[in-house]
Design an enzyme around this catalytic site. Structure first.
Site, mmCIF file in Angstrom:
data_model
loop_
_atom_site.group_PDB
_atom_site.id
_atom_site.type_symbol
_atom_site.label_atom_id
_atom_site.label_comp_id
_atom_site.label_asym_id
_atom_site.label_seq_id
_atom_site.Cartn_x
_atom_site.Cartn_y
_atom_site.Cartn_z
ATOM 1 N N CYS A 1 0.852 -1.193 0.000
ATOM 2 C CA CYS A 1 0.000 0.000 0.000
ATOM 3 C C CYS A 1 0.879 1.231 0.000
ATOM 4 C CB CYS A 1 -0.865 0.007 1.250
ATOM 5 S SG CYS A 1 -1.839 -1.481 1.458
ATOM 6 N N ARG B 1 1.273 1.652 -6.113
ATOM 7 C CA ARG B 1 1.461 0.663 -5.049
ATOM 8 C C ARG B 1 0.158 -0.043 -4.699
ATOM 9 N NH1 ARG B 1 6.178 1.524 -2.131
ATOM 10 N NH2 ARG B 1 5.296 0.468 -0.323
ATOM 11 N N TRP C 1 -3.618 -1.714 -1.297
ATOM 12 C CA TRP C 1 -3.550 -2.946 -2.085
ATOM 13 C C TRP C 1 -3.935 -4.034 -1.103
ATOM 14 C CZ3 TRP C 1 -3.197 -4.378 -6.997
ATOM 15 C CH2 TRP C 1 -2.924 -5.704 -7.281
ATOM 16 N N ASN D 1 1.175 0.138 5.905
ATOM 17 C CA ASN D 1 1.590 -0.667 4.752
ATOM 18 C C ASN D 1 2.409 -1.826 5.304
ATOM 19 O OD1 ASN D 1 2.550 -1.727 2.305
ATOM 20 N ND2 ASN D 1 4.422 -0.511 2.526
ATOM 21 N N GLY D 2 2.007 -3.044 4.982
ATOM 22 C CA GLY D 2 2.754 -4.198 5.490
ATOM 23 C C GLY D 2 1.802 -5.272 5.992
ATOM 24 N N GLU E 1 9.658 -21.137 -18.681
ATOM 25 C CA GLU E 1 9.493 -19.729 -18.272
ATOM 26 C C GLU E 1 10.598 -18.855 -18.871
ATOM 27 O OE1 GLU E 1 7.900 -16.283 -16.397
ATOM 28 O OE2 GLU E 1 7.097 -18.188 -17.136
ATOM 29 N N LYS F 1 9.919 -15.703 -21.452
ATOM 30 C CA LYS F 1 10.403 -14.327 -21.226
ATOM 31 C C LYS F 1 11.108 -13.797 -22.479
ATOM 32 C CE LYS F 1 8.560 -13.394 -17.528
ATOM 33 N NZ LYS F 1 7.464 -14.130 -18.043
ATOM 34 N N GLU G 1 8.440 -13.083 -25.046
ATOM 35 C CA GLU G 1 7.550 -11.968 -24.672
ATOM 36 C C GLU G 1 8.191 -10.607 -24.911
ATOM 37 O OE1 GLU G 1 4.746 -13.117 -20.856
ATOM 38 O OE2 GLU G 1 6.913 -13.204 -20.569
ATOM 39 N N HIS H 1 14.111 -36.958 -29.419
ATOM 40 C CA HIS H 1 12.973 -37.563 -30.138
ATOM 41 C C HIS H 1 12.425 -36.619 -31.200
ATOM 42 C CE1 HIS H 1 13.143 -40.789 -27.276
ATOM 43 N NE2 HIS H 1 13.007 -39.946 -26.280
ATOM 44 N N LYS I 1 -1.481 -7.320 -20.179
ATOM 45 C CA LYS I 1 -1.215 -7.849 -18.848
ATOM 46 C C LYS I 1 -2.295 -8.854 -18.450
ATOM 47 C CE LYS I 1 1.055 -8.230 -15.026
ATOM 48 N NZ LYS I 1 2.275 -9.003 -15.127
HETATM 49 C C1 BG6 Z 1 -0.756 -12.870 -20.210
HETATM 50 C C2 BG6 Z 1 0.340 -12.064 -19.508
HETATM 51 O O1 BG6 Z 1 -1.660 -12.015 -20.823
HETATM 52 O O2 BG6 Z 1 -1.463 -13.665 -19.260
HETATM 53 C C3 BG6 Z 1 1.294 -13.041 -18.845
HETATM 54 O O3 BG6 Z 1 1.031 -11.269 -20.462
HETATM 55 C C4 BG6 Z 1 0.525 -13.926 -17.867
HETATM 56 O O4 BG6 Z 1 2.311 -12.355 -18.172
HETATM 57 C C5 BG6 Z 1 -0.692 -14.601 -18.520
HETATM 58 O O5 BG6 Z 1 1.397 -14.904 -17.359
HETATM 59 C C6 BG6 Z 1 -1.610 -15.179 -17.446
HETATM 60 O O6 BG6 Z 1 -2.105 -14.107 -16.657
HETATM 61 P P1 BG6 Z 1 -2.697 -14.353 -15.198
HETATM 62 O O7 BG6 Z 1 -3.113 -12.989 -14.734
HETATM 63 O O8 BG6 Z 1 -3.870 -15.269 -15.328
HETATM 64 O O9 BG6 Z 1 -1.612 -14.936 -14.375
#
Ligand code: BG6
Length: 625
Positions: free
Chosen positions: A2, A27, A79, A105-106, A498, A502, A505, A521, A620
């Site tokens: 927060c 935040r 938050w 906050n915490g 992962e 990255k 992405e 294979h 996002k």
């Molecule tokens: C994508 C994001 O749209 O959705 C990724 O760009 C994310 O970063 C994926 O891992 C899943 O999103 P969430 O919010 O369900 O974890």
């Protein structure tokens, strides 16, 4: 995470509070509120309307002319971690008399036992927040005749956890008392527009973070752990818990406002990668009780029911899917429960076999991704119990699921997940340990031992982050590379997935993650000189087999980058480049091993000049199928 702020002095304090909260919104934006001291009373305004909260709060405050003239006040943007994002849970939180107000906050670790004691002493709670114990404890200390600063000092001796807080009381006009332990708190003395060349104007200020005060001053100091600050117009006094006066550390801030919101990093993704130790520590805080069992308050599914579960499905997308894949290994290993994992958009169309003894776990940082949400709704129709791991309190999934386990990584702005991915892995591993205990496969002593290793992860991630420059140098040696294969075995496989994600992405490079044993294979046909293979080769029981797979690709001319444990030269000898990481328990290693792969992608993307916070074609949160 927060944002808190406080101001006392001759100037337009309400304006300082509202502008400061606007700069702290990154935040958290579940709710916003402030308290102003006016004529010996406390005047409070709060709004819990999500992203509109601050705007709605400003309307209320600007409508209240008298209060708006106040010279002392504290504010908060929330938050949610403990308690839904409602007005009742919005800060400032007050005591029984309405004469003490707290913004915080915490996370308070021992809030349950303190609440029980306060209730037994007749205190009446008005919120579901952990923060409220501060208001009532301070109320008691004030009633015993202590000053506000002494009351706060005494209260802090009882409280365990992480916090930055600010308190005002009606009985001490013009005074704000603040304190911190772990969570950040900066103080300042206003000097007009904050360019530092004018005389001070007399407003004493405090805030969770520099951006909130940057528009007002550059005369800033930071508090150390367990220090208490007393703000009065024109004066700032800092003391220890014992009351000894100390000089706070001066903060020389060169940043402009935008940089400050990014904590001095060039982008939010860089900042969030470095917030991972904090995100892990906060997600684990208060999760293990002294008797060696787990406190998962928001789980809402009874232990009786969980102990009857005979099958687990994990559904998720993107980075959340990779966290879920780590959890599959952990749940099967510790809880001996058959666990399937599915990409959410596939799950509901493959007629999965579920019943009322099935537990379906949705993993989603936003809690809004439609594929995962629909998969969870499908599972409920088959009367399976549905649990979600989410980073957003009261997200759609959290509201619809039978149970929820929150990660506490704070808001994540960068589109590519980093800190929420790590927080998901540890939250899922805590859940796996809880299931193992309920099924009698794990003693309290063993659970304590593994949990101690989990609590050691923030330091290990800190160590991996400290090698950023080395990783950046390695990454820049691959500016010309186009094809990358990421390999791993066992829990190293989701780490490889992962790492590859990255790179795709944010650096727009072709990268595939594979179980290393599968390469021969088929995909090994693509290995030729110039191909880059990134291998997760940390020490697990499959290390030898992994090194065998690395030998296969080396013999076909691949350039090999290996994630290796510190001083493991046997592994390093098989690599062209090494990304070193500290060693930990194999099932916990994904949390550490993925860090150099995040940094590798991050620095390669930045070297190519890409905007890592808003990569092309991505969002996002995807709320369309
Ligand atoms: C994508 C994001 O749209 O959705 C990724 O760009 C994310 O970063 C994926 O891992 C899943 O999103 P969430 O919010 O369900 O974890």
């Amino acid at each position: 995470m927060c944002g808190i702020i406080g101001a006392t002095g001759p100037g337009r304090v309400t304006e300082i509070l509202l502008d400061g909260l606007a700069r702290l919104e990154y935040r958290g934006y579940d709710s916003a509120g402030l308290v102003l001291q006016a004529e010996g009373e406390l005047w409070r305004a709060r709004a819990a309307t999500g992203t509109r909260s601050l705007e709605d709060l400003r309307k209320v405050v600007e409508g209240a002319v008298d209060a708006a003239r106040s010279g002392t006040g504290i504010g908060h943007t929330r938050w949610a971690t403990h308690g839904h994002p409602t007005e009742a849970n919005a800060h400032p939180i007050m005591d029984c008399s309405g004469r003490v107000a707290v913004v915080h906050n915490g996370i308070i670790e021992n809030w349950r036992e303190l609440s029980a004691r306060l209730a037994a002493d007749g205190h009446v709670r008005t919120s579901d927040t952990d923060t409220e114990v501060f208001a009532h404890l301070i109320e008691e200390e004030l009633a015993s005749g202590l000053s506000l600063a002494d009351a706060v000092r005494s209260t802090l001796r009882e409280v365990r956890g992480a916090f930055a807080l600010a308190v005002v009381c009606a009985g001490e006009p013009g005074t704000i008392v603040g304190a911190r332990r772990v969570s950040p708190l900066v103080v300042g003395m206003a000097d007009g527009d904050g360019d530092g060349d004018e005389a001070i104007t007399g407003e004493a200020l405090l805030a969770s973070d520099i951006p909130a005060l940057l528009g007002r001053t550059r005369r800033l100091w930071t508090l150390e752990d367990d220090q208490v600050v007393e703000l009065r117009p024109g004066s700032i006094r800092v003391t220890t818990l014992a009351g000894k006066e100390v000089e706070p550390s001066v903060l020389n801030v060169e940043w402009d406002l935008e940089a400050a919101e990014k904590g001095g990093y060039p982008d939010f993704m860089g900042k969030e990668i470095h917030e991972q130790p904090r995100a892990l520590a906060d997600t684990l805080l208060g999760r293990m009780l002294p008797e060696g069992t787990f406190a998962l308050d928001e789980l809402r599914i009874s232990n009786e029911h969980l102990s009857q579960v005979n099958k687990v499905f994990i559904v998720a997308c993107g980075s959340s899917y990779h966290a879920g894949l780590v959890a599959k290994y952990a749940i099967e290993h510790w809880a001996r429960l058959p666990t399937e994992i599915d990409i959410a958009s596939e799950f509901r169309y493959r007629d999965p076999v579920l019943d009322d003894r099935t537990l379906v776990i949705g993993v989603s940082q936003s809690g809004e991704t439609i594929d995962t949400l629909q998969a969870m709704r499908e599972a409920r129709q088959w009367s399976a119990k549905v649990l979600v791991i989410s980073n957003v309190v009261d997200s759609s999934m959290a509201r619809e699921a039978d149970g929820v386990l929150y990660t506490r990584a704070g808001p994540e702005v960068g589109v590519a997940s980093t800190k929420t991915h790590l927080a998901q892995i540890v939250a899922l591993e805590v859940l796996a340990l809880h299931l193992a205990q309920l099924r009698g496969f794990l003693s309290a002593a063993d659970a304590r031992m593994i949990f101690d290793n989990l609590e050691g992860l923030p330091d290990l991630v800190e160590k991996a982050l400290a090698r950023e420059d080395d990783v950046s140098a390695v990454a820049r040696r691959f500016m010309k590379a186009r094809d990358f294969f990421y390999l791993g075995r066992h829990v190293g496989y989701p780490v490889a997935l992962e790492g590859a994600l990255k790179l795709k992405e944010i650096a727009y490079l072709r990268a595939e993650g594979y179980p290393a044993g599968e390469l021969k294979h088929g995909p090994i046909a693509l290995i030729e000189p110039g191909a880059v293979v990134v291998g997760v080769a940390t020490r697990t029981r499959l290390w030898e087999k992994m090194m065998g797979n690395i030998a296969e690709v080396r013999s076909r001319g691949a350039t090999v980058v290996l994630v290796a444990n510190d001083s493991d030269h046997d592994t390093a000898d098989q690599a062209d480049e090494v990304l070193w990481v500290p060693r930990t328990d194999p099932l916990l290693a994904p949390v550490v091993d993925v860090v150099p792969l995040q940094l590798f992608a991050y620095h390669l993307a930045r070297a190519h000049g890409y905007d890592v916070d808003r990569p092309r074609n991505l969002a996002k949160t995807v709320t369309v199928e």
